[in-house]
Design an enzyme around this catalytic site. Structure first.
Site, PDB file in Angstrom:
ATOM      1  N   TRP A 125     -10.783   5.837   5.664  1.00  0.00           N
ATOM      2  CA  TRP A 125      -9.420   6.336   5.843  1.00  0.00           C
ATOM      3  C   TRP A 125      -9.287   7.804   5.470  1.00  0.00           C
ATOM      4  CZ3 TRP A 125      -4.634   6.086   2.445  1.00  0.00           C
ATOM      5  CH2 TRP A 125      -4.929   6.082   1.088  1.00  0.00           C
ATOM      6  N   ASN A 162     -15.914   0.533   4.445  1.00  0.00           N
ATOM      7  CA  ASN A 162     -15.331   1.468   3.487  1.00  0.00           C
ATOM      8  C   ASN A 162     -15.998   2.851   3.594  1.00  0.00           C
ATOM      9  OD1 ASN A 162     -14.485   0.957  -0.008  1.00  0.00           O
ATOM     10  ND2 ASN A 162     -14.719   2.890   1.021  1.00  0.00           N
ATOM     11  N   SER A 172     -13.679  -3.179   4.529  1.00  0.00           N
ATOM     12  CA  SER A 172     -13.286  -2.023   5.327  1.00  0.00           C
ATOM     13  C   SER A 172     -12.402  -1.127   4.458  1.00  0.00           C
ATOM     14  CB  SER A 172     -12.559  -2.481   6.591  1.00  0.00           C
ATOM     15  OG  SER A 172     -12.279  -1.397   7.451  1.00  0.00           O
ATOM     16  N   GLN A 173     -11.500  -0.399   5.101  1.00  0.00           N
ATOM     17  CA  GLN A 173     -10.453   0.390   4.453  1.00  0.00           C
ATOM     18  C   GLN A 173      -9.245   0.393   5.387  1.00  0.00           C
ATOM     19  OE1 GLN A 173     -11.903   4.341   3.128  1.00  0.00           O
ATOM     20  NE2 GLN A 173     -11.601   3.627   1.039  1.00  0.00           N
ATOM     21  N   ARG A 247     -18.706  -4.779  -8.052  1.00  0.00           N
ATOM     22  CA  ARG A 247     -19.172  -3.775  -7.085  1.00  0.00           C
ATOM     23  C   ARG A 247     -20.396  -3.049  -7.655  1.00  0.00           C
ATOM     24  NH1 ARG A 247     -14.997   0.374  -6.708  1.00  0.00           N
ATOM     25  NH2 ARG A 247     -14.472  -0.384  -8.783  1.00  0.00           N
ATOM     26  N   ASP A 284      -7.300   2.241  -5.221  1.00  0.00           N
ATOM     27  CA  ASP A 284      -8.040   1.673  -6.331  1.00  0.00           C
ATOM     28  C   ASP A 284      -8.034   2.649  -7.505  1.00  0.00           C
ATOM     29  OD1 ASP A 284      -9.514   3.222  -4.479  1.00  0.00           O
ATOM     30  OD2 ASP A 284     -11.416   2.347  -5.096  1.00  0.00           O
ATOM     31  N   GLU A 469      -9.106  16.156  -5.470  1.00  0.00           N
ATOM     32  CA  GLU A 469      -8.898  14.858  -4.831  1.00  0.00           C
ATOM     33  C   GLU A 469      -7.449  14.398  -4.990  1.00  0.00           C
ATOM     34  OE1 GLU A 469     -10.799  10.356  -5.236  1.00  0.00           O
ATOM     35  OE2 GLU A 469     -10.717  11.697  -6.966  1.00  0.00           O
ATOM     36  N   GLU A 484     -11.475   5.266 -12.774  1.00  0.00           N
ATOM     37  CA  GLU A 484     -12.796   4.954 -13.321  1.00  0.00           C
ATOM     38  C   GLU A 484     -13.763   6.122 -13.254  1.00  0.00           C
ATOM     39  OE1 GLU A 484     -14.078   1.684 -10.949  1.00  0.00           O
ATOM     40  OE2 GLU A 484     -14.142   2.829  -9.097  1.00  0.00           O
TER      41      GLU A 484
END
Length: 508
Positions: A125, A162, A172-173, A247, A284, A469, A484
């Site tokens: 995305w 992803n 996915s995203q 993960r 997330d 970001e 995280e």
């Protein structure tokens, strides 16, 4: 299906991640082995029993750790932000990949843009918002090559992961492929239908992926894979991931979170599913997924039917309809997509609108009610012009009163320390809010939020030489954080949204 690092390296993977060999769990899964995985594992089993064995020494000897993207890059803060971004494109561009045995990278056949920082692969995305900037930079061929990469991934795996890593192949995203195709069609102008025709098979396969299992839904099974049955027999969508395990790229943190959540009665496999589903959402993590809007250990993403996801799938269905018109394939079934679109539009209205709050809310399919969280996800019906004028006016008023901050639009109204919560603002959601308000004529508020965001980006660039970001939009004097990993710089979607917004500001 290619194996991910936890599958390839088994006990070595667990030992490295739990043993804190790297500060960031993602570093090891992005490292490339110098031997074939089977040979390396045999060597590890023989070496680790020796009395002088050192795990960190072994790993650094037999793996090539990834380099930071811009270690040697020095920004020139005397130039404009837009000029700085133009210089970054080449540094963020990767050539077509060469397959490497044991690497977690899924090779892509065409050039592409990576986000930056610790993110050294394409992300689904993110790429749409990056493309907005590539369009303004005149890099149309890079947009085409990225679309061809996504089409390749759909052909190869049946969906867009992803990102192009083996450890992303279970999810996915947010489905922005249709918006990417529409963006290219707009660039091509009168020839734009060619993009719709070219990518129609992949658009259909992506839709099939998100709707898989809908024929098995019922009173006894209201949630299957990425589909959900909601009141009035509507079928809507949720985020999901099939693997109930930590993960690989966040292994240590998630094992530790499981220990912390045990007193809450949380089942580890269920916790991992909810965490992975949140990662498919791109948010997330956020209080949006917590039933109490506070505690990460109680995360329940997979129970939630998100308003933004379902608006994106409405976009996919309308784009499929346009592609079918362009190919002439609707002659035998003229109402094929009309019914899907009509049902989705009605379900969005019935399921997500809350007249009491004057906002669109997510829906908890297990609890059987809307969630309480107010987030920028509630703006997506305006982005796709699914809201009535009256609803849009209510959303505008709530946005202006509660979400507009000194540096732009804050993501949620809850402060938890998670990165998709107060006080952080994110470039993709700034764009969604801006275009949503413009769609309904709230020009003054739209421009105010846009200008505050651009001014914040400029201020941080002049002070640090970086595009971030995410940003603290409430107090720019404070470091943005939460989540995280530390805040990342360079950064693909921030660059893209900045250029797209800056272009619109310059045209006024």
């Amino acid at each position: 299906m290619p194996q991910s690092p936890d599958q390839l390296f088994g006990s070595l993977f667990r030992d490295v991640q739990v043993g804190h060999v790297f500060a960031d769990s993602k570093t090891f899964v992005d490292s490339v082995p110098k031997l074939a995985p089977t040979d390396l594992m045999a060597l590890y089993e023989s070496e680790k029993i020796k009395p002088d064995f050192d795990l960190a020494t072994f790993v650094h000897a037999y793996f090539r750790a990834p380099r930071k993207l811009v270690d040697e890059y020095v920004s020139d803060t005397t130039i404009s932000t837009a000029q700085h971004i133009d210089r970054l494109w080449d540094r963020l561009t990767r050539k077509a990949d060469v397959p490497v045995e044991g690497s977690s990278r899924v090779p892509l056949p065409h050039p592409y843009i990576v986000p930056g920082g610790r993110f050294r692969e394409i992300f689904y995305w993110d790429s749409y918002f990056t493309m907005l900037g590539l369009k303004e930079a005149g890099r149309d061929e890079l947009i085409r090559s990225m679309l061809d990469n996504f089409a390749y991934l759909i052909d190869e795996f049946g969906f867009i992961p992803n990102g192009n890593r083996t450890y992303f192949l279970s999810r996915s995203q947010p489905p922005y492929f249709a918006l990417m195709v529409s963006l290219l069609a707009d660039i091509d102008g009168v020839a734009g239908s060619q993009a719709l025709v070219k990518y129609k098979p992949q658009l259909q396969r992506e839709h099939d992926f998100w709707m898989d299992g809908q024929d098995k839904l019922g009173a006894d099974q209201p949630l299957i894979k990425r589909v959900a049955s909601v009141p009035e027999n509507h079928v809507l969508n949720r985020y999901w991931d099939d693997r109930p395990t930590p993960r690989p790229e966040a292994y240590r943190q998630e094992v530790e979170l499981t220990e912390e959540a045990k007193p809450l009665g949380v089942v580890p496999a269920e916790l991992y599913n909810h965490i992975r589903a949140a990662c498919e959402s791109g948010w997330d993590f956020s209080s949006r997924w917590f039933p109490d809007q506070q505690i990460m250990g109680r995360i329940q993403t997979a129970h939630i039917v998100p308003v933004d996801l379902n608006c994106l799938l409405y976009s996919l269905e309308t784009t499929l309809n346009k592609a079918s018109v362009a190919t002439g394939s609707l002659k035998t079934a003229p109402d094929k997509y009309d019914l899907l679109i009509e049902k989705r539009e009605h379900a969005i209205q019935q399921t997500f609108w809350n007249k009491d709050t004057g906002f669109f809310h997510d829906y908890d399919a297990v609890a059987g009610r809307q969630t309480d969280a107010l987030t920028l996800a509630g703006v997506f019906p305006l982005f796709f012009q699914l809201a009535t004028p009256e609803q849009a006016a209510c959303v505008h008023d709530r946005l202006k009163a509660d979400f507009l901050q000194a540096g732009g639009w804050v993501t949620t109204l809850t402060q938890t320390g998670q990165q998709w919560d107060w006080p952080n603002g994110w470039a993709p959601l700034q764009w969604i809010v801006y275009r949503s308000l413009m769609n309904y004529g709230f020009t003054e508020t739209a421009r105010e939020g846009r200008n505050r965001w651009l001014d914040l980006n400029d201020k941080v660039f002049r002070a640090t030489g970086k595009m971030m970001e995410k940003y603290n939009v409430v107090d720019a004097a404070l470091t943005t954080g939460g989540g995280e990993y530390p805040n990342q710089d360079v950064f693909g979607w921030t660059n893209g949204v900045y250029l797209a917004m800056d272009k619109e500001r310059a045209m006024e």
